[in-house]
Scaffold this motif. Structure first.
Motif, PDB file in Angstrom:
ATOM      1  N   PHE A  63      56.926  40.188  54.638  1.00 25.47           N
ATOM      2  CA  PHE A  63      55.475  40.370  54.773  1.00 25.47           C
ATOM      3  C   PHE A  63      54.728  39.086  55.126  1.00 25.47           C
ATOM      4  CE2 PHE A  63      56.808  43.881  52.003  1.00 25.47           C
ATOM      5  CZ  PHE A  63      56.239  44.949  52.677  1.00 25.47           C
ATOM      6  N   THR A  64      55.316  37.914  54.866  1.00 27.04           N
ATOM      7  CA  THR A  64      54.678  36.610  55.141  1.00 27.04           C
ATOM      8  C   THR A  64      53.196  36.604  54.743  1.00 27.04           C
ATOM      9  OG1 THR A  64      54.210  37.258  57.434  1.00 27.04           O
ATOM     10  CG2 THR A  64      56.265  36.067  57.017  1.00 27.04           C
ATOM     11  N   PRO A  65      52.887  36.703  53.438  1.00 23.62           N
ATOM     12  CA  PRO A  65      51.480  36.781  52.998  1.00 23.62           C
ATOM     13  C   PRO A  65      50.697  35.520  53.302  1.00 23.62           C
ATOM     14  CG  PRO A  65      52.937  36.450  51.126  1.00 23.62           C
ATOM     15  CD  PRO A  65      53.828  36.688  52.303  1.00 23.62           C
ATOM     16  N   ARG A  66      49.427  35.706  53.656  1.00 22.69           N
ATOM     17  CA  ARG A  66      48.523  34.587  53.940  1.00 22.69           C
ATOM     18  C   ARG A  66      47.194  34.864  53.255  1.00 22.69           C
ATOM     19  NH1 ARG A  66      48.388  34.021  60.329  1.00 22.69           N
ATOM     20  NH2 ARG A  66      47.507  31.966  59.823  1.00 22.69           N
ATOM     21  N   LEU A  67      46.550  33.805  52.793  1.00 17.54           N
ATOM     22  CA  LEU A  67      45.250  33.941  52.144  1.00 17.54           C
ATOM     23  C   LEU A  67      44.184  34.325  53.174  1.00 17.54           C
ATOM     24  CD1 LEU A  67      45.297  30.846  49.767  1.00 17.54           C
ATOM     25  CD2 LEU A  67      45.477  33.242  49.105  1.00 17.54           C
ATOM     26  N   PRO A  68      43.178  35.112  52.748  1.00 18.49           N
ATOM     27  CA  PRO A  68      42.106  35.472  53.690  1.00 18.49           C
ATOM     28  C   PRO A  68      41.216  34.272  54.009  1.00 18.49           C
ATOM     29  CG  PRO A  68      41.603  36.289  51.499  1.00 18.49           C
ATOM     30  CD  PRO A  68      42.995  35.739  51.427  1.00 18.49           C
TER      31      PRO A  68
ATOM     32  N   VAL B 248      41.611  40.407  43.084  1.00 17.54           N
ATOM     33  CA  VAL B 248      42.163  41.275  44.123  1.00 17.54           C
ATOM     34  C   VAL B 248      43.517  41.819  43.687  1.00 17.54           C
ATOM     35  CG1 VAL B 248      40.977  39.984  45.942  1.00 17.54           C
ATOM     36  CG2 VAL B 248      43.332  39.387  45.338  1.00 17.54           C
ATOM     37  N   ARG B 249      43.929  42.893  44.367  1.00 18.33           N
ATOM     38  CA  ARG B 249      45.297  43.402  44.265  1.00 18.33           C
ATOM     39  C   ARG B 249      45.845  43.545  45.672  1.00 18.33           C
ATOM     40  NH1 ARG B 249      46.852  48.178  40.325  1.00 18.33           N
ATOM     41  NH2 ARG B 249      48.881  47.342  40.971  1.00 18.33           N
TER      42      ARG B 249
ATOM     43  N   PRO C  42      50.502  42.895  41.003  1.00 15.51           N
ATOM     44  CA  PRO C  42      49.524  42.701  39.915  1.00 15.51           C
ATOM     45  C   PRO C  42      48.277  41.960  40.396  1.00 15.51           C
ATOM     46  CG  PRO C  42      51.735  42.129  39.182  1.00 15.51           C
ATOM     47  CD  PRO C  42      51.828  42.341  40.658  1.00 15.51           C
ATOM     48  N   LYS C  43      47.210  42.100  39.614  1.00 11.73           N
ATOM     49  CA  LYS C  43      45.933  41.493  39.994  1.00 11.73           C
ATOM     50  C   LYS C  43      46.008  39.975  39.963  1.00 11.73           C
ATOM     51  CE  LYS C  43      42.324  41.869  37.235  1.00 11.73           C
ATOM     52  NZ  LYS C  43      41.146  42.431  36.523  1.00 11.73           N
ATOM     53  N   MET C  44      45.385  39.353  40.947  1.00 12.13           N
ATOM     54  CA  MET C  44      45.236  37.913  40.994  1.00 12.13           C
ATOM     55  C   MET C  44      43.805  37.605  41.420  1.00 12.13           C
ATOM     56  SD  MET C  44      47.320  36.972  44.503  1.00 12.13           S
ATOM     57  CE  MET C  44      48.793  37.835  43.936  1.00 12.13           C
ATOM     58  N   THR C  45      43.420  36.350  41.369  1.00 11.22           N
ATOM     59  CA  THR C  45      42.052  35.948  41.696  1.00 11.22           C
ATOM     60  C   THR C  45      42.060  35.010  42.892  1.00 11.22           C
ATOM     61  OG1 THR C  45      41.373  36.152  39.381  1.00 11.22           O
ATOM     62  CG2 THR C  45      39.930  34.895  40.833  1.00 11.22           C
ATOM     63  N   VAL C  46      41.249  35.361  43.899  1.00 18.64           N
ATOM     64  CA  VAL C  46      41.039  34.490  45.059  1.00 18.64           C
ATOM     65  C   VAL C  46      39.790  33.660  44.784  1.00 18.64           C
ATOM     66  CG1 VAL C  46      40.513  34.406  47.523  1.00 18.64           C
ATOM     67  CG2 VAL C  46      42.152  36.084  46.654  1.00 18.64           C
ATOM     68  N   ARG C  47      39.923  32.341  44.837  1.00 17.65           N
ATOM     69  CA  ARG C  47      38.822  31.430  44.545  1.00 17.65           C
ATOM     70  C   ARG C  47      38.404  30.719  45.830  1.00 17.65           C
ATOM     71  NH1 ARG C  47      38.457  31.221  39.078  1.00 17.65           N
ATOM     72  NH2 ARG C  47      40.350  31.730  37.893  1.00 17.65           N
ATOM     73  N   VAL C  48      37.108  30.843  46.148  1.00 20.91           N
ATOM     74  CA  VAL C  48      36.560  30.239  47.360  1.00 20.91           C
ATOM     75  C   VAL C  48      35.525  29.197  46.947  1.00 20.91           C
ATOM     76  CG1 VAL C  48      35.455  30.660  49.590  1.00 20.91           C
ATOM     77  CG2 VAL C  48      36.877  32.449  48.536  1.00 20.91           C
ATOM     78  N   ARG C  49      35.662  27.993  47.485  1.00 24.29           N
ATOM     79  CA  ARG C  49      34.696  26.920  47.235  1.00 24.29           C
ATOM     80  C   ARG C  49      34.213  26.398  48.588  1.00 24.29           C
ATOM     81  NH1 ARG C  49      35.329  29.231  43.335  1.00 24.29           N
ATOM     82  NH2 ARG C  49      35.860  28.495  41.228  1.00 24.29           N
TER      83      ARG C  49
ATOM     84  N   LYS D   5      41.788  29.303  47.455  1.00 27.90           N
ATOM     85  CA  LYS D   5      42.958  29.182  46.601  1.00 27.90           C
ATOM     86  C   LYS D   5      43.166  30.492  45.861  1.00 27.90           C
ATOM     87  CE  LYS D   5      42.504  24.198  45.795  1.00 27.90           C
ATOM     88  NZ  LYS D   5      42.395  23.141  44.757  1.00 27.90           N
ATOM     89  N   LYS D   6      44.369  30.669  45.360  1.00 30.01           N
ATOM     90  CA  LYS D   6      44.647  31.860  44.558  1.00 30.01           C
ATOM     91  C   LYS D   6      45.136  31.443  43.185  1.00 30.01           C
ATOM     92  CE  LYS D   6      49.482  32.775  45.796  1.00 30.01           C
ATOM     93  NZ  LYS D   6      49.738  31.555  46.549  1.00 30.01           N
TER      94      LYS D   6
END
Length: 253
Positions: free
Chosen positions: A91-96, A208-209, A218-225, A249-250
């Motif tokens: 799947f090669t996941p990438r952050l949004p 997000v999930r 499982p649920k994780m948190t995407v953090r945007v600064r 960041k996640k």
């Protein structure tokens, strides 16, 4: 006549034999015990140790159980790591990607007595860069504006699902009331507004999930600064974005 009497040799032998038997009987001692005190058979050492538990054998069993348990756990961990590695390669996941498209100041009122009250409108562009992964954004997210470490206002985005490769425009309002804000900070805003370079910090926390095929992680948190510089904070006026730098960041937990 008596002195000349002779003794037959056979009688002499018999007499000496009887004397020897009597002397042997006089030397030997016979001790008699009651029958109930006589030990018929001495207990063997093998029977004596058979009733005791062998501590060496017990330690050996414990070590075998521990080794089996440790080996099982290690095998499960290795299998999970292999599965995770395969899924990552597939799947090669990438952050949004997140970027601020528009910022508008609807109110910005300062008072020495009551502090600062403000309202902003913001439009954020969210791009899912994954071609095989969808993202569920939860409703319990948070968004905030800060100036010099003081949070001016806060808000949130509605929850939604974003398919793979999709781009979504997120719009919301942020409101702050009676925020403790010194006159010195307010004068700093006015001075920077004259120069058309007001620095702000935007923080976004998005639980997000991830959906990868039929699998939901499982649920994780995407953090945007985001560090953003705008032309001003005048009421009822769209602020021009002079500079923007966003980092994503996640956090798994």
């Amino acid at each position: 006549m008596a002195d000349n009497a002779q003794v037959h040799p056979e009688q002499g032998k018999r007499k000496s034999s009887m004397d020897n038997n009597e002397s042997e009987r006089s030397r030997s001692v016979v001790i008699k015990f009651p029958k109930d005190q006589i030990l018929r058979e001495a207990p063997s050492m093998e029977n004596h140790h058979h009733g005791r538990k062998n501590p060496t054998r017990r330690r050996s069993k414990f070590c075998c159980c521990f080794a089996w348990f440790f080996g099982s756990v290690l095998s499960i961990v290795v299998m999970l790591l292999i599965i995770a590695g395969i899924l990552y390669l597939v799947f090669t996941p990438r952050l949004p990607n997140f970027s601020v498209e528009r910022l508008e100041t609807r109110s910005f009122n300062f008072s020495r007595d009551s502090g600062l009250s403000s309202e902003f409108y913001i439009a954020v562009l969210d791009k899912n860069r994954n071609s095989k992964i969808g993202i569920y954004y939860k409703e319990d997210n948070s968004l905030g504006f800060s100036y010099s470490g003081v949070e001016l206002c806060s808000g949130s985005f509605p929850g939604f699902y974003q398919g793979h490769g999709n781009v979504t425009l997120l719009e919301t309002s942020l409101i702050g009331s009676n925020v403790p804000f010194s006159e010195e900070l307010y004068l700093g805003v006015v001075s920077e507004e004259n120069e058309k370079r007001v620095p702000l910090e935007i923080s976004i926390n998005m639980p997000v999930r991830i959906k990868a095929g039929l699998l939901k992680l499982p649920k994780m948190t995407v953090r945007v600064r985001c560090s953003i510089i705008v032309s001003g904070l005048s009421a009822n006026q769209e602020s021009q974005i002079e500079s923007l730098n966003c980092k994503v960041k996640k956090n798994v937990f």
